[in-house]
Design an enzyme around this catalytic site. Structure first.
Site, PDB file in Angstrom:
ATOM      1  N   HIS A   1       0.827  -1.205   0.000  1.00 39.54           N
ATOM      2  CA  HIS A   1       0.000   0.000   0.000  1.00 39.54           C
ATOM      3  C   HIS A   1       0.866   1.263   0.000  1.00 39.54           C
ATOM      4  O   HIS A   1       0.698   2.129   0.860  1.00 39.54           O
ATOM      5  CB  HIS A   1      -0.918   0.017   1.233  1.00 39.54           C
ATOM      6  CG  HIS A   1      -1.909  -1.087   1.280  1.00 39.54           C
ATOM      7  ND1 HIS A   1      -2.455  -1.547   2.460  1.00 39.54           N
ATOM      8  CD2 HIS A   1      -2.481  -1.826   0.294  1.00 39.54           C
ATOM      9  CE1 HIS A   1      -3.313  -2.530   2.197  1.00 39.54           C
ATOM     10  NE2 HIS A   1      -3.338  -2.710   0.886  1.00 39.54           N
ATOM     11  N   PRO A   2       1.805   1.425  -0.925  1.00 38.20           N
ATOM     12  CA  PRO A   2       2.646   2.628  -0.897  1.00 38.20           C
ATOM     13  C   PRO A   2       1.846   3.886  -1.230  1.00 38.20           C
ATOM     14  O   PRO A   2       1.048   3.901  -2.161  1.00 38.20           O
ATOM     15  CB  PRO A   2       3.706   2.337  -1.963  1.00 38.20           C
ATOM     16  CG  PRO A   2       3.045   1.387  -2.910  1.00 38.20           C
ATOM     17  CD  PRO A   2       2.152   0.536  -2.051  1.00 38.20           C
TER      18      PRO A   2
END
Length: 536
Positions: free
Chosen positions: A471-472
Site C-alpha cells: 500500500h505505498p
C-alpha cells in the site's frame, strides 16, 4: 489534432480509469488516457482467486523490488504493481476499505481544506454500488460494485467469535461507526468477477468519441514551458511522440511512478536534478519523499482438517473448484483476500485503531518461478498489520533515463514505535487465537512460532519475516508546507496545468486498504478540474 487533447491522463490504474471516464462525460472535452501496460486479456485477471497468479506475472505486473532495507537486516522487499488497464486494482486483493474518518480530518487539519471526512464521503458514495447496504454511509447505483464474501468459512466465524471472547466487539461492518471492532470485509467483486477500476469505470464508456485510450505506451516526461505543463512525450514501438494538452496534464501513475515522472520532467529537488543532469523546471524537494506503507507480522497456523480450505484447492479437488467457478461464478475461486478483519488499538490511549488483525482459512507459498502452491497441511494464515506507521521512506530517481526504474527506499521500521506497536499486535492476535472457539481448531502456531515469546525475539521475527501489505502512498503529498508537492486542489506547486491525482497525494496513509480511497481521490479530482473550467 490527433496529438492534441484538452486533458491528458497518465496512468490507467485505480485513479486514472476513474478520472478519464469522468472527464470524458463532457462531450466537448477531448481526453487521452495513456497506459504503459497491455490490454487486460487474461482469465486470471477476472477471477478473484487469480490475484495469486498475477503476483509475479511479468506481463501484467511491474515486479518492483526495494533497495536493501536497513531495518530489515538488508533485505530487499518485493513490490508487485499492476501493469495494465486497471493498474493495481487489476491484481490486488479487492478489499473495499475506506479508512477511519479521523484519517481524513487529519488531512484537513494539515491545511488541506475540502479533504475532511464530511467532504470526501460524498465521493465514496458517488462511486459505490453496494450489493447489501444502502444508508447515509453507503450507496447503490454507482459504477463500482461492492459485495460481501460469497462464503463464510467456519474458521472465520470462529475467529470472529474468539475476538469477541477476547474483548473485541463484533460490529455490523468495518466502514461504519464505530469503525473499530471485528467483522467481515467487503470486496470489489461483481457477480463472481473482479471489479477493477477499468471494468467499473472505463470499459463501459471506452467507445466515447472524445476519449482515446492508448496501451503499451510509456510516458517519458511531462513537457513544460514558462512554468506551465504543455503536454507529454511518449514512446511506443520505438516511436517518440509529443502529445499536447490544451488544459491539463494529470498524473495518475501511483505513489511509485508519479514522483518519478515528475523528477524526469525537472520537477523535484533542484540539487538532485542538477546532479542527474535534468534541467530544473520547479524546485519541489518533497517529490518522492514521505513514502509510507503498511508493514505486517504474518501468522501461519496448523489447524484441524475441517478448519482449512487447503485440501479443497490441491490435487484433483482444485479442478472441481475450477469447474464450479466456471459454471456458477461462485465457490472459493470467487473469494477475495482475507475475509475477516479486526481493527484495534495497540494501546488504549491511541486516538483511533492503529492495528488490523486479518485472517483467511488457507495457507500457500509462492514458488521461485512465481507459481502459487497451496500447502499440503491444513492451515490458516493471518497477519497483524500496522496501519499507521511513523516510518517514512522515499522514491529516488537515480538516472535521467526514463526507462530506468527509480530506487525505492521504504525505511520500514525506522521509527522504533512501529516495532513496539507491532509486538503489541502480535500479542493481541495470540490472545484472540487462544480464545474459544478458534483455539479448539488450532493445533500449532507455525509462525511466528510458539517459542518466540520475548520482545527481542518478536522484534527479530518482525524484521526478518515481516511483510508489506503493498500500500505505498504519500510521495507527492498534498499540503502547503515546504515539502508539499500539490495543493488541496491537487495542482502541482509552481507548475500550472499539472495535477497529481492518485495515492501519492495522501499526506498520511489511511488506516485501511488504499484502492477505495484512491478512487475517491480521482472522483474528487474530476470535480476540481471541472469546477475550474466552469463545467461542474
Amino acid at each position: 489534432m490527433d496529438d492534441e487533447f484538452d486533458y491528458i491522463v497518465v496512468g490507467a490504474g485505480s485513479a486514472g480509469c476513474v478520472l478519464a471516464a469522468r472527464l470524458s462525460e463532457d462531450p466537448a472535452a477531448r481526453v487521452l488516457l495513456v497506459e504503459a501496460g497491455p490490454e487486460p486479456r487474461d482469465f486470471w485477471l477476472r477471477a478473484p482467486a487469480g490475484m495469486g497468479m498475477m503476483f509475479m506475472n511479468a506481463r501484467y505486473n511491474w515486479r518492483f523490488e526495494t533497495e536493501p532495507v536497513p531495518g530489515l537486516g538488508g533485505r530487499r522487499v518485493y513490490w508487485p504493481r499492476g501493469k495494465t488497464l486497471g493498474g493495481s486494482s487489476a491484481i490486488n486483493g479487492m478489499v473495499y476499505m475506506r479508512g477511519h474518518p479521523m484519517d481524513y480530518d487529519h488531512w484537513a487539519g494539515l491545511g488541506n481544506e475540502g479533504w475532511g471526512w464530511d467532504d470526501v464521503l460524498p465521493y465514496f458514495l458517488k462511486s459505490e454500488d453496494n450489493a447489501r447496504i444502502e444508508s447515509g454511509l453507503h450507496a447503490k447505483g454507482g459504477a463500482m460494485r461492492v459485495s460481501d464474501p460469497v462464503l463464510r468459512h467456519p474458521a472465520t466465524e470462529a475467529f470472529v467469535a474468539a475476538a469477541e471472547t477476547a474483548g473485541i466487539p463484533r460490529i455490523a461492518e468495518l466502514n461504519a461507526p464505530p469503525f473499530e471492532g471485528v467483522s467481515y470485509q467487503q470486496f470489489t467483486i461483481r457477480g463472481g468477477r473482479r471489479e477493477s477500476s477499468y471494468t467499473a469505470f472505463l470499459k463501459p464508456v471506452r467507445n466515447r468519441a472524445n476519449l482515446a485510450v492508448e496501451t503499451g505506451t510509456r510516458v517519458l516526461r511531462v513537457l513544460t514551458a514558462r512554468g506551465r505543463a504543455t503536454g507529454i512525450e511518449t514512446a511506443k514501438g520505438g516511436r517518440i511522440r509529443t502529445r499536447r494538452a490544451r488544459r491539463e496534464v494529470i498524473l495518475c501513475g501511483g505513489a511509485l511512478a508519479s514522483p518519478h515522472l515528475l523528477a524526469l520532467s525537472g520537477i523535484g529537488d533542484g540539487a538532485e536534478l542538477q546532479r542527474l543532469g535534468i534541467p530544473v523546471a520547479a524546485h519541489l524537494p518533497g517529490v518522492g519523499r514521505n513514502l509510507q506503507d503498511h508493514w505486517n507480522a504474518p501468522f501461519a497456523l496448523r489447524v484441524t482438517p475441517d478448519s482449512s480450505l487447503n485440501h479443497r484447492l490441491r490435487g484433483w479437488r482444485k479442478y472441481l473448484e475450477g469447474a464450479r467457478y466456471l459454471a456458477t461464478r461462485s465457490g472459493f475461486l470467487a473469494m477475495g483476500s482475507s475475509a475477516v478483519s479486526a481493527y484495534v488499538r495497540s494501546t488504549p490511549d491511541r486516538p483511533q485503531p492503529d492495528l488490523q488483525l486479518a485472517i483467511r482459512p488457507m495457507t500457500s507459498q509462492f514458488l521461485p518461478g512465481g507459481k502459487v502452491e497451496i500447502d499440503p497441511l491444513p492451515g490458516i494464515s493471518g497477519a497483524c498489520v500496522l496501519v499507521h506507521p511513523e516510518s517514512r521512506g522515499e522514491v529516488r530517481t537515480a538516472s535521467p533515463d526514463p526507462m530506468a526504474d527509480p530506487e525505492f527506499h521504504p525505511n520500514y521500521l525506522d521509527d522504533p514505535g512501529d516495532i513496539r506497536r507491532l509486538i503489541a499486535g502480535i500479542r493481541l492476535m495470540r490472545r484472540v487465537l487462544g480464545a474459544a472457539p478458534i483455539a479448539g481448531r488450532i493445533e500449532a502456531e507455525l509462525a511466528p512460532g510458539a517459542g518466540l515469546e520475548t520482545d527481542e525475539a518478536l522484534e527479530g521475527y518482525i524484521r526478518s519475516s515481516g511483510g508489506t501489505s503493498w500500500h505505498p502512498v504519500g510521495t507527492c503529498k498534498m499540503g502547503r508546507d515546504p515539502m508539499a508537492v500539490v495543493d488541496p486542489k491537487l495542482r502541482v506547486h509552481g507548475i500550472a496545468g499539472l495535477r497529481v491525482a492518485d495515492a501519492s497525494v495522501m499526506p498520511r496513509i489511511i488506516g485501511g486498504n488504499t484502492h477505495a480511497p484512491t478512487v475517491m481521490i480521482a472522483e474528487k479530482a474530476a470535480d476540481l478540474v471541472r469546477r475550474e473550467t466552469g463545467r461542474a
